[in-house]
Design a protein around this motif. Structure first.
Motif, PDB file in Angstrom:
ATOM      1  N   VAL A  15      -6.948  -5.420  -0.845  1.00 33.13           N
ATOM      2  CA  VAL A  15      -5.646  -5.462  -0.176  1.00 33.13           C
ATOM      3  C   VAL A  15      -5.703  -6.308   1.077  1.00 33.13           C
ATOM      4  CG1 VAL A  15      -3.922  -4.062   1.013  1.00 33.13           C
ATOM      5  CG2 VAL A  15      -4.928  -3.239  -1.117  1.00 33.13           C
ATOM      6  N   VAL A  73      -3.600   4.365  -2.275  1.00 41.47           N
ATOM      7  CA  VAL A  73      -4.844   4.559  -1.544  1.00 41.47           C
ATOM      8  C   VAL A  73      -4.929   6.005  -1.059  1.00 41.47           C
ATOM      9  CG1 VAL A  73      -6.249   3.835   0.426  1.00 41.47           C
ATOM     10  CG2 VAL A  73      -4.832   2.157  -0.773  1.00 41.47           C
ATOM     11  N   LYS A  91     -10.676   0.621  -1.964  1.00 42.01           N
ATOM     12  CA  LYS A  91      -9.326   0.196  -2.360  1.00 42.01           C
ATOM     13  C   LYS A  91      -8.838  -0.964  -1.489  1.00 42.01           C
ATOM     14  CE  LYS A  91      -7.965   3.374  -5.481  1.00 42.01           C
ATOM     15  NZ  LYS A  91      -7.294   3.083  -6.787  1.00 42.01           N
ATOM     16  N   LEU A  92      -9.161  -0.916  -0.189  1.00 45.87           N
ATOM     17  CA  LEU A  92      -8.622  -1.900   0.754  1.00 45.87           C
ATOM     18  C   LEU A  92      -9.321  -3.244   0.684  1.00 45.87           C
ATOM     19  CD1 LEU A  92      -7.988   0.401   3.844  1.00 45.87           C
ATOM     20  CD2 LEU A  92      -6.295  -0.581   2.307  1.00 45.87           C
ATOM     21  N   ALA A 113       2.302  -2.385  -5.073  1.00 44.46           N
ATOM     22  CA  ALA A 113       1.660  -1.489  -4.111  1.00 44.46           C
ATOM     23  C   ALA A 113       0.417  -0.836  -4.713  1.00 44.46           C
ATOM     24  CB  ALA A 113       2.638  -0.410  -3.649  1.00 44.46           C
ATOM     25  N   THR A 114      -0.656  -0.832  -3.945  1.00 44.56           N
ATOM     26  CA  THR A 114      -1.894  -0.151  -4.325  1.00 44.56           C
ATOM     27  C   THR A 114      -1.881   1.266  -3.761  1.00 44.56           C
ATOM     28  OG1 THR A 114      -3.142  -2.226  -4.305  1.00 44.56           O
ATOM     29  CG2 THR A 114      -4.414  -0.180  -4.126  1.00 44.56           C
ATOM     30  N   VAL A 134       0.849  -1.193   0.000  1.00 48.74           N
ATOM     31  CA  VAL A 134       0.000   0.000   0.000  1.00 48.74           C
ATOM     32  C   VAL A 134       0.882   1.239   0.000  1.00 48.74           C
ATOM     33  CG1 VAL A 134      -1.494   1.433   1.442  1.00 48.74           C
ATOM     34  CG2 VAL A 134      -2.092  -0.944   1.072  1.00 48.74           C
ATOM     35  N   ASN A 155      -0.029   5.035   0.756  1.00 45.65           N
ATOM     36  CA  ASN A 155      -1.061   5.990   1.147  1.00 45.65           C
ATOM     37  C   ASN A 155      -0.710   7.379   0.640  1.00 45.65           C
ATOM     38  OD1 ASN A 155      -2.594   4.091   2.647  1.00 45.65           O
ATOM     39  ND2 ASN A 155      -1.167   4.296   4.357  1.00 45.65           N
TER      40      ASN A 155
END
Length: 464
Positions: free
Chosen positions: A275, A399, A271-272, A396-397, A209, A211
């Motif tokens: 994840v 967010v 989004k999560l 990695a996303t 992630v 952020n």
């Protein structure tokens, strides 16, 4: 060749290869040197010297070829200096502001682990240790090093790149951003700003992630206070200011303000879902779709970083009381620090705290909460951040988040800036040493962030 000689040569080859793998590039070495210089200038309130740090960074830029007229150290109050510098572009686009703060919270060597001094940069076991190695001297050092490199290379962006390193973000009455906005707004006028407030997380060493802060909670402290007539400690009664305050704080420790998932929380939850796993993923799905139950909120609230996105939080942070070992306390007082959701009514929070504290405790706010509207979580700016992130950390996303902590981003948002908190600095999931003992960041993470921020600034500066 003898076996002994073979193993000696093999060992020498291994050591040589390891040393080569750990060798820094010239730019990495420069960044590390600037980082060390900043960490080792003590910049705590009230007696730390922010001005010394500002002057040191100004010298770094001038040494790299910046025109001294484009580098200004501004000291509105002794020890509270700021540095603002401008890398001139073609002027085709409006400027980009890079913001970081020079001040750090206090740290004492005796509170840290053996061999660590909070005001010495220590590299150990793959980590950099020191006060401010994340908050916020990492970004400050990276911005200065990357701009020095860009200047030496002759890079000419389409927009001016402004860097502002400021004082009193953490505490103190001489906040640099507030002063600049009021007294020298032309120095930092920009279309968009990059700031602290967002970081990455590793899950078992793998980036999962990143952020990006697009909003933040409001900071407001309340005083809990109990007063009594006191008396001699040899003849105590049942009433005691310290006991009554302690009871109120005990009740506070078991109290939660209501969950209020706003639009930012729902976007983050969406989004999560992909994840997280298990019950947590299901609960985030319910929040994203607007059908969350109390049970879903309970699942999310078990994780402090997610609980802070869900509701206004209040926690006791300081306590004092009594006036003598042989006297009944006439006064006991605690600071209860709250981080309010955007749109939360401070008077509602105060009334709820008063209800929990009880009628023997007076609950009073200190000052007022600073509100700010969020930056657009779907803007072209954040799309560029996502693109550069994907090139750097494919796993990695990105967010968009509401920061639980307060930053100077809210001051800029209130002045009309688009502000995105993104450092590119990753820490292991669940680790949070900011403002605490043995603050640290991984060496690999620091240098990855250096490259990421260089690529991001160049993309934004070029309008790509």
């Amino acid at each position: 060749m003898s076996i002994a000689r073979y193993f000696v040569l093999a060992f020498i080859a291994f050591v040589t290869a390891a040393a080569a793998a750990q060798a820094l590039t010239p730019h990495e070495q420069l960044t590390r040197d600037i980082y060390k210089e900043l960490v080792e200038i003590r910049t705590v309130h009230p007696d730390g010297d922010n001005t010394a740090a500002a002057r040191a960074m100004a010298k770094r830029l001038i040494d790299a070829g910046f025109d001294p007229k484009d580098v200004e150290v501004i000291e509105p109050h002794p020890l509270k200096g700021n540095v603002v510098a401008r890398l001139r572009g073609t002027g085709e686009l409006k400027p980009l502001l890079l913001l970081a703060h020079l001040d750090v919270v206090e740290a004492k060597k005796e509170d840290w682990s053996d061999g660590l001094d909070p005001f010495k940069l220590t590299e150990r076991d793959g980590y950099f240790y020191g006060r401010g190695v994340i908050d916020d001297k990492a970004m400050a050092a990276i911005f200065i090093a990357n701009l020095a490199k860009a200047k030496r290379e002759g890079w000419k962006p389409k927009r001016d790149i402004i860097v502002a390193l400021t004082a009193d973000e953490e505490t103190g009455g001489h906040n640099g951003v507030a002063w600049l906005l009021k007294n020298r707004p032309e120095l930092i006028a920009a279309e968009v700003a990059l700031n602290e407030g967002g970081g990455g997380q590793y899950r078992r060493g793998k980036p999962f992630v990143l952020n990006v802060q697009v909003s933040e909670k409001m900071y407001l402290t309340f005083d809990f206070e109990v007063t009594h007539a006191g008396g001699h400690s040899s003849t105590p009664g049942r009433e005691n200011a310290i006991y009554e305050l302690a009871a109120a704080l005990d009740r506070l420790s078991r109290f939660d303000l209501p969950a209020r998932p706003n639009m930012m929380m729902r976007r983050m939850a969406a989004k999560l879902v992909d994840v997280e796993t298990g019950d947590l993923a299901k609960a985030f799905g319910a929040v994203a779709e607007g059908r969350a139950t109390d049970d879903d909120y309970k699942v999310i609230s078990r994780v402090p970083r997610y609980n802070a996105q869900l509701r206004t939080t209040c926690v006791a942070t300081r306590i004092e009381g009594g006036h003598g070992d042989n006297a009944l306390p006439q006064r006991a007082k605690a600071a209860v620090n709250c981080r309010l959701l955007p749109g939360e009514d401070p008077e509602f929070v105060r009334s709820e705290l008063q209800r929990v504290a009880g009628d023997k405790v007076t609950v009073t706010p200190r000052g007022s909460a600073r509100k700010s509207d969020p930056s657009d979580p779907e803007s072209p700016w954040i799309q560029t951040i996502a693109r550069i992130s994907a090139e750097t950390w494919p796993t990695a996303t990105v967010v968009p988040v509401m920061s639980a902590g307060a930053t100077d981003g809210s001051r800029l948002r209130n002045a009309g800036y688009a502000v995105y908190g993104v450092s590119g600095i990753f820490t292991e999931l669940g680790e949070n040493r900011l403002h605490g003992k043995d603050e640290r960041v991984g060496v690999r993470s620091f240098f990855d962030a250096t490259g990421f921020l260089d690529r991001l600034v160049r993309a934004l500066g070029s309008g790509t």
